[in-house]
Design a protein around this motif. Structure first.
Motif, PDB file in Angstrom:
ATOM      1  N   HIS A 100      22.992  94.236 -70.315  1.00  0.00           N
ATOM      2  CA  HIS A 100      22.020  94.950 -69.500  1.00  0.00           C
ATOM      3  C   HIS A 100      22.771  96.123 -68.867  1.00  0.00           C
ATOM      4  O   HIS A 100      23.495  95.958 -67.886  1.00  0.00           O
ATOM      5  CB  HIS A 100      21.419  94.011 -68.461  1.00  0.00           C
ATOM      6  CG  HIS A 100      20.692  92.851 -69.073  1.00  0.00           C
ATOM      7  ND1 HIS A 100      19.373  92.919 -69.475  1.00  0.00           N
ATOM      8  CD2 HIS A 100      21.125  91.603 -69.404  1.00  0.00           C
ATOM      9  CE1 HIS A 100      19.011  91.767 -69.997  1.00  0.00           C
ATOM     10  NE2 HIS A 100      20.045  90.947 -69.971  1.00  0.00           N
ATOM     11  N   ARG A 139      20.218  96.794 -73.472  1.00  0.00           N
ATOM     12  CA  ARG A 139      19.015  97.210 -72.766  1.00  0.00           C
ATOM     13  C   ARG A 139      19.451  98.121 -71.615  1.00  0.00           C
ATOM     14  O   ARG A 139      20.261  97.721 -70.789  1.00  0.00           O
ATOM     15  CB  ARG A 139      18.244  96.002 -72.242  1.00  0.00           C
ATOM     16  CG  ARG A 139      17.762  95.089 -73.360  1.00  0.00           C
ATOM     17  CD  ARG A 139      17.023  93.872 -72.833  1.00  0.00           C
ATOM     18  NE  ARG A 139      16.673  92.963 -73.918  1.00  0.00           N
ATOM     19  CZ  ARG A 139      16.146  91.759 -73.748  1.00  0.00           C
ATOM     20  NH1 ARG A 139      15.895  91.312 -72.518  1.00  0.00           N
ATOM     21  NH2 ARG A 139      15.872  90.996 -74.796  1.00  0.00           N
ATOM     22  N   TYR A 184      18.962 100.473 -68.258  1.00  0.00           N
ATOM     23  CA  TYR A 184      18.207 100.605 -67.014  1.00  0.00           C
ATOM     24  C   TYR A 184      18.706 101.864 -66.314  1.00  0.00           C
ATOM     25  O   TYR A 184      19.911 102.064 -66.160  1.00  0.00           O
ATOM     26  CB  TYR A 184      18.425  99.387 -66.115  1.00  0.00           C
ATOM     27  CG  TYR A 184      18.055  98.073 -66.764  1.00  0.00           C
ATOM     28  CD1 TYR A 184      16.861  97.419 -66.457  1.00  0.00           C
ATOM     29  CD2 TYR A 184      18.911  97.481 -67.693  1.00  0.00           C
ATOM     30  CE1 TYR A 184      16.529  96.218 -67.063  1.00  0.00           C
ATOM     31  CE2 TYR A 184      18.582  96.284 -68.305  1.00  0.00           C
ATOM     32  CZ  TYR A 184      17.397  95.653 -67.984  1.00  0.00           C
ATOM     33  OH  TYR A 184      17.074  94.455 -68.589  1.00  0.00           O
ATOM     34  N   TYR A 218      16.090  95.957 -62.896  1.00  0.00           N
ATOM     35  CA  TYR A 218      17.488  95.554 -63.059  1.00  0.00           C
ATOM     36  C   TYR A 218      17.876  94.530 -62.004  1.00  0.00           C
ATOM     37  O   TYR A 218      18.514  93.513 -62.314  1.00  0.00           O
ATOM     38  CB  TYR A 218      18.410  96.775 -62.986  1.00  0.00           C
ATOM     39  CG  TYR A 218      19.854  96.441 -63.309  1.00  0.00           C
ATOM     40  CD1 TYR A 218      20.287  96.399 -64.628  1.00  0.00           C
ATOM     41  CD2 TYR A 218      20.770  96.150 -62.296  1.00  0.00           C
ATOM     42  CE1 TYR A 218      21.595  96.077 -64.935  1.00  0.00           C
ATOM     43  CE2 TYR A 218      22.074  95.830 -62.591  1.00  0.00           C
ATOM     44  CZ  TYR A 218      22.489  95.796 -63.914  1.00  0.00           C
ATOM     45  OH  TYR A 218      23.787  95.464 -64.217  1.00  0.00           O
ATOM     46  N   LEU A 222      17.241  90.827 -62.535  1.00  0.00           N
ATOM     47  CA  LEU A 222      17.998  90.054 -63.511  1.00  0.00           C
ATOM     48  C   LEU A 222      18.919  89.028 -62.864  1.00  0.00           C
ATOM     49  O   LEU A 222      19.224  87.985 -63.441  1.00  0.00           O
ATOM     50  CB  LEU A 222      18.838  90.993 -64.385  1.00  0.00           C
ATOM     51  CG  LEU A 222      18.071  91.959 -65.283  1.00  0.00           C
ATOM     52  CD1 LEU A 222      19.030  92.989 -65.866  1.00  0.00           C
ATOM     53  CD2 LEU A 222      17.352  91.194 -66.396  1.00  0.00           C
ATOM     54  N   SER A 224      26.406  95.597 -61.508  1.00  0.00           N
ATOM     55  CA  SER A 224      26.714  95.895 -62.901  1.00  0.00           C
ATOM     56  C   SER A 224      28.189  95.592 -63.156  1.00  0.00           C
ATOM     57  O   SER A 224      29.040  95.895 -62.306  1.00  0.00           O
ATOM     58  CB  SER A 224      26.433  97.368 -63.184  1.00  0.00           C
ATOM     59  OG  SER A 224      26.747  97.694 -64.518  1.00  0.00           O
ATOM     60  N   THR A 241      23.495  83.692 -67.911  1.00  0.00           N
ATOM     61  CA  THR A 241      23.568  85.034 -67.324  1.00  0.00           C
ATOM     62  C   THR A 241      24.852  85.135 -66.524  1.00  0.00           C
ATOM     63  O   THR A 241      25.124  84.288 -65.665  1.00  0.00           O
ATOM     64  CB  THR A 241      22.365  85.305 -66.402  1.00  0.00           C
ATOM     65  OG1 THR A 241      21.156  85.198 -67.159  1.00  0.00           O
ATOM     66  CG2 THR A 241      22.453  86.701 -65.790  1.00  0.00           C
TER      67      THR A 241
END
Length: 216
Positions: free
Chosen positions: A5, A29, A31, A43, A46, A52, A61
């Motif tokens: 992500h 993916r 964002y 975002y 998630l 990040s 995850t």
């Protein structure tokens, strides 16, 4: 399937670079940041931290760069990009893979944030000098280390270089002192950023070119 992500202009660059070095299949993916430069609601939904990078693999995850790197290498690396356990190179690998976030990135960003917070004030934040001094010790040390070895852990490129090279670029973006003062770091930067996997990563993440105001 691994899914990265990717928050644009963020630390997730390193995870894509790692996957490209390993030649692993993955989905990305993207964002975009909002007008304030922050991650949007999709975002942040998630993961509670909303930081990040974020990687998902099936129902798992993960956040935190070093942890993601170690997970990917442990599960999919087949011994690649990590020195053999029990060697001097492996000891250095452990140091640098953790120092990249816990030492270098934190120190660089703290100085940068305090400098912005102190701008225009009669007296700068008293902690600014502390973190500036820390970085002024750190950069010559990194330069000396890279004068002894081709890469941070020895003669071979490892995942620790993926982590540390990002911090080199972060220093260039956020700290108003010339990287040219550290010639071994400059040579190292040019070498690792010329790697085909890095070039492919940048082309995939920033097909229109990376913004000049790229945030860490």
């Amino acid at each position: 399937m691994i899914i990265v992500h990717h928050l644009n202009q963020s630390r997730s660059d390193r995870i894509v670079w790692l996957l490209e070095e390993l030649g692993l299949p993955y989905e990305m993916r993207t964002y975009l940041r909002n007008a304030a430069g922050l991650a949007d609601a999709d975002y942040r939904a998630l993961h509670p931290m909303g930081t990040s990078p974020i990687l998902t693999d099936g129902d798992l995850t993960l956040v935190e760069t070093g942890g993601i790197i170690e997970y990917v290498l442990d599960r999919y690396g087949d011994g690649r990009l990590v020195p053999p356990r029990g060697t001097r190179e492996y000891a250095l690998y452990l140091q640098w893979i953790h120092f990249a976030e816990g030492g270098a990135a934190f120190s660089i960003l703290t100085e940068a944030i305090l400098a912005v917070a102190s701008a225009g004030r009669d007296k700068p934040n008293p902690f600014l000098r502390v973190w500036r001094d820390r970085n002024e010790r750190m950069m010559p040390w990194l330069n000396d280390e890279l004068g002894r070895r081709a890469y941070f852990c020895g003669d071979a490129f490892t995942a620790a270089d993926i982590a540390m090279a990002y911090d080199v670029s972060m220093f260039e973006r956020f700290i108003p002192r010339p990287l040219a003062d550290f010639p071994n770091i400059v040579s190292y930067r040019d070498k690792v950023f010329a790697r085909p996997a890095y070039v492919k990563t940048m082309q995939r993440l920033y097909p229109q070119g990376r913004p000049a105001t790229w945030k860490g």
